[in-house]
Each structure stands twice: as C-alpha cells, then as structure tokens.
Design an enzyme around this catalytic site. Structure first.
Site, PDB file in Angstrom:
ATOM      1  N   ARG A   1       0.857  -1.181   0.000  1.00 57.03           N
ATOM      2  CA  ARG A   1       0.000   0.000   0.000  1.00 57.03           C
ATOM      3  C   ARG A   1       0.898   1.239   0.000  1.00 57.03           C
ATOM      4  O   ARG A   1       1.946   1.248   0.674  1.00 57.03           O
ATOM      5  CB  ARG A   1      -0.915   0.043   1.237  1.00 57.03           C
ATOM      6  CG  ARG A   1      -2.085  -0.928   1.197  1.00 57.03           C
ATOM      7  CD  ARG A   1      -3.103  -0.585   0.109  1.00 57.03           C
ATOM      8  NE  ARG A   1      -4.262  -1.465   0.095  1.00 57.03           N
ATOM      9  CZ  ARG A   1      -4.447  -2.478  -0.752  1.00 57.03           C
ATOM     10  NH1 ARG A   1      -3.541  -2.763  -1.666  1.00 57.03           N
ATOM     11  NH2 ARG A   1      -5.555  -3.198  -0.700  1.00 57.03           N
TER      12      ARG A   1
ATOM     13  N   HIS B   1      -1.735  -0.134  -9.950  1.00 55.71           N
ATOM     14  CA  HIS B   1      -2.323  -1.058  -8.969  1.00 55.71           C
ATOM     15  C   HIS B   1      -2.832  -2.341  -9.650  1.00 55.71           C
ATOM     16  O   HIS B   1      -4.027  -2.656  -9.600  1.00 55.71           O
ATOM     17  CB  HIS B   1      -3.464  -0.367  -8.207  1.00 55.71           C
ATOM     18  CG  HIS B   1      -3.753  -1.027  -6.884  1.00 55.71           C
ATOM     19  ND1 HIS B   1      -4.021  -0.318  -5.742  1.00 55.71           N
ATOM     20  CD2 HIS B   1      -3.822  -2.335  -6.525  1.00 55.71           C
ATOM     21  CE1 HIS B   1      -4.236  -1.163  -4.743  1.00 55.71           C
ATOM     22  NE2 HIS B   1      -4.114  -2.391  -5.197  1.00 55.71           N
TER      23      HIS B   1
HETATM   24  P1  NAP Z   1      -1.604 -11.238   5.508  1.00 54.09           P
HETATM   25  O1  NAP Z   1      -1.816 -12.673   5.166  1.00 54.09           O
HETATM   26  O2  NAP Z   1      -2.415 -10.615   6.577  1.00 54.09           O
HETATM   27  O3  NAP Z   1      -0.044 -11.097   5.890  1.00 54.09           O
HETATM   28  C1  NAP Z   1       0.503  -9.917   6.367  1.00 54.09           C
HETATM   29  C2  NAP Z   1       1.974 -10.137   6.684  1.00 54.09           C
HETATM   30  O4  NAP Z   1       2.558  -8.885   7.075  1.00 54.09           O
HETATM   31  C3  NAP Z   1       2.180 -11.128   7.848  1.00 54.09           C
HETATM   32  O5  NAP Z   1       3.345 -11.899   7.640  1.00 54.09           O
HETATM   33  C4  NAP Z   1       2.398 -10.175   9.033  1.00 54.09           C
HETATM   34  O6  NAP Z   1       3.182 -10.707  10.080  1.00 54.09           O
HETATM   35  C5  NAP Z   1       3.151  -9.032   8.362  1.00 54.09           C
HETATM   36  N1  NAP Z   1       3.031  -7.810   9.144  1.00 54.09           N
HETATM   37  C6  NAP Z   1       1.904  -7.139   9.500  1.00 54.09           C
HETATM   38  N2  NAP Z   1       2.214  -6.090  10.290  1.00 54.09           N
HETATM   39  C7  NAP Z   1       3.538  -6.113  10.430  1.00 54.09           C
HETATM   40  C8  NAP Z   1       4.449  -5.320  11.168  1.00 54.09           C
HETATM   41  N3  NAP Z   1       4.031  -4.275  11.890  1.00 54.09           N
HETATM   42  N4  NAP Z   1       5.759  -5.623  11.126  1.00 54.09           N
HETATM   43  C9  NAP Z   1       6.187  -6.689  10.413  1.00 54.09           C
HETATM   44  N5  NAP Z   1       5.388  -7.501   9.691  1.00 54.09           N
HETATM   45  C10 NAP Z   1       4.075  -7.209   9.707  1.00 54.09           C
HETATM   46  O7  NAP Z   1      -1.758 -10.325   4.220  1.00 54.09           O
HETATM   47  P2  NAP Z   1      -1.662 -10.755   2.678  1.00 54.09           P
HETATM   48  O8  NAP Z   1      -2.897 -11.447   2.234  1.00 54.09           O
HETATM   49  O9  NAP Z   1      -0.350 -11.418   2.455  1.00 54.09           O
HETATM   50  O10 NAP Z   1      -1.685  -9.300   1.977  1.00 54.09           O
HETATM   51  C11 NAP Z   1      -0.702  -8.320   2.268  1.00 54.09           C
HETATM   52  C12 NAP Z   1      -1.121  -6.978   1.676  1.00 54.09           C
HETATM   53  O11 NAP Z   1      -0.930  -6.983   0.270  1.00 54.09           O
HETATM   54  C13 NAP Z   1      -2.604  -6.627   1.828  1.00 54.09           C
HETATM   55  O12 NAP Z   1      -2.878  -6.110   3.115  1.00 54.09           O
HETATM   56  C14 NAP Z   1      -2.793  -5.580   0.743  1.00 54.09           C
HETATM   57  O13 NAP Z   1      -2.566  -4.301   1.262  1.00 54.09           O
HETATM   58  C15 NAP Z   1      -1.695  -5.908  -0.272  1.00 54.09           C
HETATM   59  N6  NAP Z   1      -2.270  -6.312  -1.567  1.00 54.09           N
HETATM   60  C16 NAP Z   1      -1.928  -5.620  -2.670  1.00 54.09           C
HETATM   61  C17 NAP Z   1      -2.459  -5.971  -3.907  1.00 54.09           C
HETATM   62  C18 NAP Z   1      -2.082  -5.216  -5.165  1.00 54.09           C
HETATM   63  O14 NAP Z   1      -2.656  -5.491  -6.219  1.00 54.09           O
HETATM   64  N7  NAP Z   1      -1.131  -4.323  -5.104  1.00 54.09           N
HETATM   65  C19 NAP Z   1      -3.343  -7.045  -4.012  1.00 54.09           C
HETATM   66  C20 NAP Z   1      -3.671  -7.748  -2.852  1.00 54.09           C
HETATM   67  C21 NAP Z   1      -3.137  -7.371  -1.619  1.00 54.09           C
HETATM   68  P3  NAP Z   1       2.687 -11.996  10.925  1.00 54.09           P
HETATM   69  O15 NAP Z   1       2.905 -13.173   9.976  1.00 54.09           O
HETATM   70  O16 NAP Z   1       3.617 -12.038  12.074  1.00 54.09           O
HETATM   71  O17 NAP Z   1       1.248 -11.768  11.265  1.00 54.09           O
END
Ligand code: NAP
Length: 315
Positions: free
Chosen positions: A230, A278
């Site tokens: 993001r 995006h």
């Molecule tokens: P997720 O399964 O919730 O995983 C989030 C990861 O980030 C986890 O490993 C978490 O750690 C880590 N994290 C969260 N807060 C943190 C912090 N303060 N310090 C260090 N690590 C932290 O999310 P996801 O499904 O992989 O998606 C990630 C993000 O990708 C979404 O939230 C979205 O914003 C973005 N996204 C972008 C697109 C695009 O087209 N650009 C598409 C889809 C998603 P833990 O494992 O310890 O909980």
C-alpha cells in the site's frame, strides 16, 4: 426461503456489475444476494451478512444487525479505518489464486530488476551498446517484507527460481528455504542484506510510514525496491531522496498515497521509477466467488464465521 445477503459496493460500474452477475450464480441454492439499493427497510433490518467491495460506511451502518461482512478485497485498511471497532466482523478475501497472481507479479518484476531491464531500456533510448556484468539469481538476495498469504507464496516462488530469499514478519516464522526474520532488528537485517526489497505487509497504524528515510538509507548501495503493498507504508519523499542521492537504483511502484496517481506527480517522470496502476494482484472473480460462496454456505449451515480481522492489530 433462502437467507438474504446484502451486497454493498462503490466499485466502478463494470466491476460492480460483473460481481452482481457472478455472486448470485455462485450462491444459488445457498442464499439470495441483493444490492443494498434494492433492499427494503425490513430486509436491511434483517440482514446479518453482507458481501462488500469498497463499501460506503453509511450503507454498512444502515444494516444494524450485521454480524459479519465478507470483503472481496485482500486489503481491508479502509474498512478498519472507517468502521467502528465494535461493528460487524470483517472477513477479508484469502484466495490461493490471489497468492499465485501476486507471486507471479513479484517474480516478474524481480526478474525485470535482476536482468537490468530499466538500465537497458535507458541505453536503447540513447542508442548505447554496452553490456553489464551478469549476476546469477543465486547471487541476488531478495527481501520480502510481510510473510502472509501473499508474501510467503512470493518468497517460495522466488526461492524456486534460484534467488536467495530473506523474509520478514511481525511474529517469528519458519518457511522452508527462506531465511526468516522478525521484529525491528530483523527489519534492519533484511534491508541491509537485500539487493531487491519487496513490500507486502498490510497498511496498519504500525506499518504506515514504516519505510522512511532511515530504512531506505540503510539499504545496500544499488538496491531496488518494489512496493506491491500500500502507498502510505512508504514515505515517497524519502524514496525520491534515496533514488536521487542515496543507495537506491530503481523502484517499481504499484500502489500510491493517492490513486490514480495524479498527472502532476513527479513519480511519473522519474527515470528511476516504474509506475504501475495497482495491477500486481487483482481479485480473480471466478475463484473468489467460489471461496465467498463456501464461507457463506458454511455460515448458514453451521453458524461458523471465517477467521476475521483482528481490529487491534489492524489486519
Ligand atoms: P496477511 O496474510 O495478513 O499477511 C501480512 C503479513 O505482514 C504477515 O506476515 C504479518 O506478520 C506481516 N506484518 C503485519 N504487520 C507487520 C508489522 N508491523 N511488522 C512486520 N510484519 C508485519 O496479508 P496478505 O494477504 O499477504 O496481503 C498483504 C497486503 O498486500 C494486503 O494487506 C494488501 O494491502 C496488499 N495487496 C496488494 C495488492 C495489489 O494489487 N497491489 C493485491 C492484494 C493485496 P505476521 O505473519 O507475524 O502476522
């Protein structure tokens, strides 16, 4: 009579229309889907479940008995910011197809940087024939910040393609073939060792502005950055400074503070920046609607609500 599920979306018309066609099909025999605008007051009062895609918070508030909502998006930072903490539970989209799509994008743009494409494109514009030394994937370290559904799939795909991969998350993790780090010290370790840094953590109170001047200046000389997470996680001013006078060689940006990126934004013209609109991991409607239908069928059959967003953590 089939239970009623509200559909709330402010998405662009074509996207909303596609969902309005697909969801009733996926949920046929399970529930009736009704766009918010078509629901009577009585139906709005009775609804316990909604499917949402970028919903208007006023419409969510107009469903007073909502227990949970299924988002069609993976990122839920707008929902957590706009909806009260004691409001309905938020279930975000977790779709293996999205992990596949995102890991493909991470691999594609890592290869773009790894094989020096921005540099050769710049040389072509100036008709310069000059070869740079080849570095094998095994000699290139990629750091993935965020090892969730998307980050862990991306890390594993890069590893399978021969890259040396480091990962970073909030809590401690083990992933085969990946050197995993966590916590503030772990972040510095990953930043100082990576040739390419990929942002894949959610936007939360903790991650907003997390990658700023100190973090970018800690990167290796000549390192590249990919932001597929993001926009507000990355401090844009600090990024431009790190590209102009600091260690960074190139940035691939798919997400921005303001989207669409305004025409006046200097990032469009920056020779060390690749701008994407995006597109790294759009929701695949066919697989997502099957997952959503599965969640909803289970809820109406057993009362079980899928794992929801932890409002304190913000993801
Ligand atoms: P997720 O399964 O919730 O995983 C989030 C990861 O980030 C986890 O490993 C978490 O750690 C880590 N994290 C969260 N807060 C943190 C912090 N303060 N310090 C260090 N690590 C932290 O999310 P996801 O499904 O992989 O998606 C990630 C993000 O990708 C979404 O939230 C979205 O914003 C973005 N996204 C972008 C697109 C695009 O087209 N650009 C598409 C889809 C998603 P833990 O494992 O310890 O909980």
């Amino acid at each position: 009579m089939k239970p009623l599920v509200a559909f709330i979306s402010q998405s662009i018309f074509g996207d909303r229309q596609a969902w309005e066609e697909l969801l009733p099909e996926a949920l046929s025999g399970i529930a009736e889907i009704k766009p918010f605008a078509d629901m009577t007051d009585e139906e709005r009062h009775a609804a316990t479940l909604a499917i949402v895609a970028n919903p208007d918070p006023a419409e969510v508030a107009a469903l007073p008995n909502l227990v949970w909502m299924q988002s069609l998006w993976a990122g839920v930072e707008r929902l957590t910011a706009e909806l009260p903490e004691d409001g309905p539970l938020i279930v975000r989209l977790t779709d293996p197809q999205m992990a596949e799509t995102m890991s493909e994008a991470v691999l594609a743009w890592t290869l773009y940087l790894h094989r020096d494409m921005p540099r050769y494109m710049a040389q072509q514009r100036l008709k310069i024939w000059h070869e740079h030394e080849y570095l094998a994937a095994a000699d290139r370290t990629v750091g993935i910040l965020g090892l969730g559904n998307l980050g862990s799939a991306a890390a594993q795909r890069l590893h399978a393609n021969g890259f040396n991969v480091l990962g970073w998350s909030r809590s401690e993790k083990t992933l085969e073939g990946i050197s995993c780090h966590h916590g503030p010290e772990g972040l510095l370790t990953v930043l100082t060792r990576s040739d390419i840094v990929v942002l894949l953590m959610p936007l939360t109170d903790e991650t907003r502005g997390m990658i700023g001047a100190a973090e970018l200046q800690a990167c290796k000389q000549g390192a590249c950055l990919i932001n597929f997470a993001r926009g507000p996680i990355l401090d844009t001013r600090a990024l431009i400074a790190a590209l102009d006078h600091g260690p960074l060689a190139h940035a691939v940006l798919d997400v921005f503070e303001t989207e669409p990126l305004p025409a006046s934004d200097p990032l469009w013209q920056h020779e060390k920046v690749t701008v994407l609109p995006h597109v790294s991991a759009p929701t695949t409607r066919s697989t997502a609607s099957r997952i959503v239908a599965g969640n909803i069928e289970r809820y109406f059959r057993t009362g079980e609500i899928p794992p929801s967003v932890d409002r304190k953590r913000g993801y």
